[in-house]
Design a protein around this motif. Sequence first.
Motif, PDB file in Angstrom:
ATOM      1  N   ARG A 114      44.420  41.068  41.086  1.00 22.74           N
ATOM      2  CA  ARG A 114      43.566  41.570  40.004  1.00 22.74           C
ATOM      3  C   ARG A 114      42.407  40.613  39.758  1.00 22.74           C
ATOM      4  O   ARG A 114      41.280  41.051  39.466  1.00 22.74           O
ATOM      5  CB  ARG A 114      44.407  41.748  38.745  1.00 22.74           C
ATOM      6  CG  ARG A 114      45.433  42.873  38.851  1.00 22.74           C
ATOM      7  CD  ARG A 114      46.082  43.176  37.504  1.00 22.74           C
ATOM      8  NE  ARG A 114      46.939  42.089  37.036  1.00 22.74           N
ATOM      9  CZ  ARG A 114      48.235  41.956  37.342  1.00 22.74           C
ATOM     10  NH1 ARG A 114      48.815  42.848  38.134  1.00 22.74           N
ATOM     11  NH2 ARG A 114      48.945  40.967  36.853  1.00 22.74           N
ATOM     12  N   GLU A 115      42.657  39.315  39.856  1.00 23.52           N
ATOM     13  CA  GLU A 115      41.588  38.333  39.691  1.00 23.52           C
ATOM     14  C   GLU A 115      40.508  38.520  40.747  1.00 23.52           C
ATOM     15  O   GLU A 115      39.301  38.503  40.453  1.00 23.52           O
ATOM     16  CB  GLU A 115      42.191  36.919  39.783  1.00 23.52           C
ATOM     17  CG  GLU A 115      41.173  35.802  39.722  1.00 23.52           C
ATOM     18  CD  GLU A 115      40.626  35.555  38.331  1.00 23.52           C
ATOM     19  OE1 GLU A 115      39.507  35.020  38.231  1.00 23.52           O
ATOM     20  OE2 GLU A 115      41.304  35.891  37.342  1.00 23.52           O
ATOM     21  N   ALA A 138      38.467  41.725  40.296  1.00 22.80           N
ATOM     22  CA  ALA A 138      37.478  41.623  39.217  1.00 22.80           C
ATOM     23  C   ALA A 138      36.185  40.981  39.712  1.00 22.80           C
ATOM     24  O   ALA A 138      35.091  41.283  39.214  1.00 22.80           O
ATOM     25  CB  ALA A 138      38.044  40.811  38.056  1.00 22.80           C
ATOM     26  N   SER A 155      34.148  43.823  41.426  1.00 22.54           N
ATOM     27  CA  SER A 155      33.813  45.010  40.638  1.00 22.54           C
ATOM     28  C   SER A 155      32.358  44.971  40.257  1.00 22.54           C
ATOM     29  O   SER A 155      31.809  43.918  39.962  1.00 22.54           O
ATOM     30  CB  SER A 155      34.696  45.079  39.385  1.00 22.54           C
ATOM     31  OG  SER A 155      36.065  45.168  39.730  1.00 22.54           O
TER      32      SER A 155
END
Length: 269
Positions: free
Chosen positions: A261-262, A265, A268
Amino acid sequence: MTNAPEPSLDQVFQALADPTRRGLVAILVRGPASVSSLARPFDMTLSAVMQHLQVLIDSGLVRTEKVGRVRTCRIDAAGLRRAEDWLARRRTLWEHRLERLDLLLTAPSDRTGRLDMTDRSVLVSSFAVERTYPLGPEAVFAAWADPGTKARWFAGANAEHHELDFRPGGVEVTRGRSPEGRPLTFESRYHDIVPAERIVYSSALLVEQSAVTISVTTVQFRPSGGGTTLVLTEQDTYLDGHEQPEMRESGTRGWLDALGRELAATVSP
């Protein structure tokens, strides 16, 4: 061409839950066989046997090849090994629990009923986890090397303290508390670092001041298309039953997901 997803462990055990399919597997472990020869021992149509074979193929337990007009089936050892590995981990955990029970039943106690120093156990186990991330090895490696980034995905918001000295001989320390409020310390020492290729470190998990798990971890970064395949292999020694292999592996998978997830991000829009 896109590779088909690996069958789940549920598919493997669902395939083996049927006695006919177990019979087919029992025949194939003796060697490859044609579909027609596999069907002979069973009181069912060839079409029904083919349906059972398709379930075994979909689960990754059997593979087939056609030469001329003959289709030959053979066991896929990798599929069986996945089921065997899962059962072996459960067996190791259960045997450890039985050893602990035996200690509780047989260890002498003092007048207060407390067990003496014979209430000790050691369980040695290992596991490997693989993840694929959308960024290259340099970017994934950097998420391990930068103290601020590492604190976000590894230590998490509930940590009371995190420090990272990322170099051979350097130490990383994370402190927090158990759900019962007992002080926890996870301390690692880095032994080998090759940028964007590998990290090797040893760790100790301490509850209050007592070591409960000692581990050696190797992390490898491999280019995979436009991203990175990370392979983490950990060897653990669990002392006196404070932590279990399932707990450790589940926690590792959780923070590798947090790393994902890091990294997501950062790409994104």
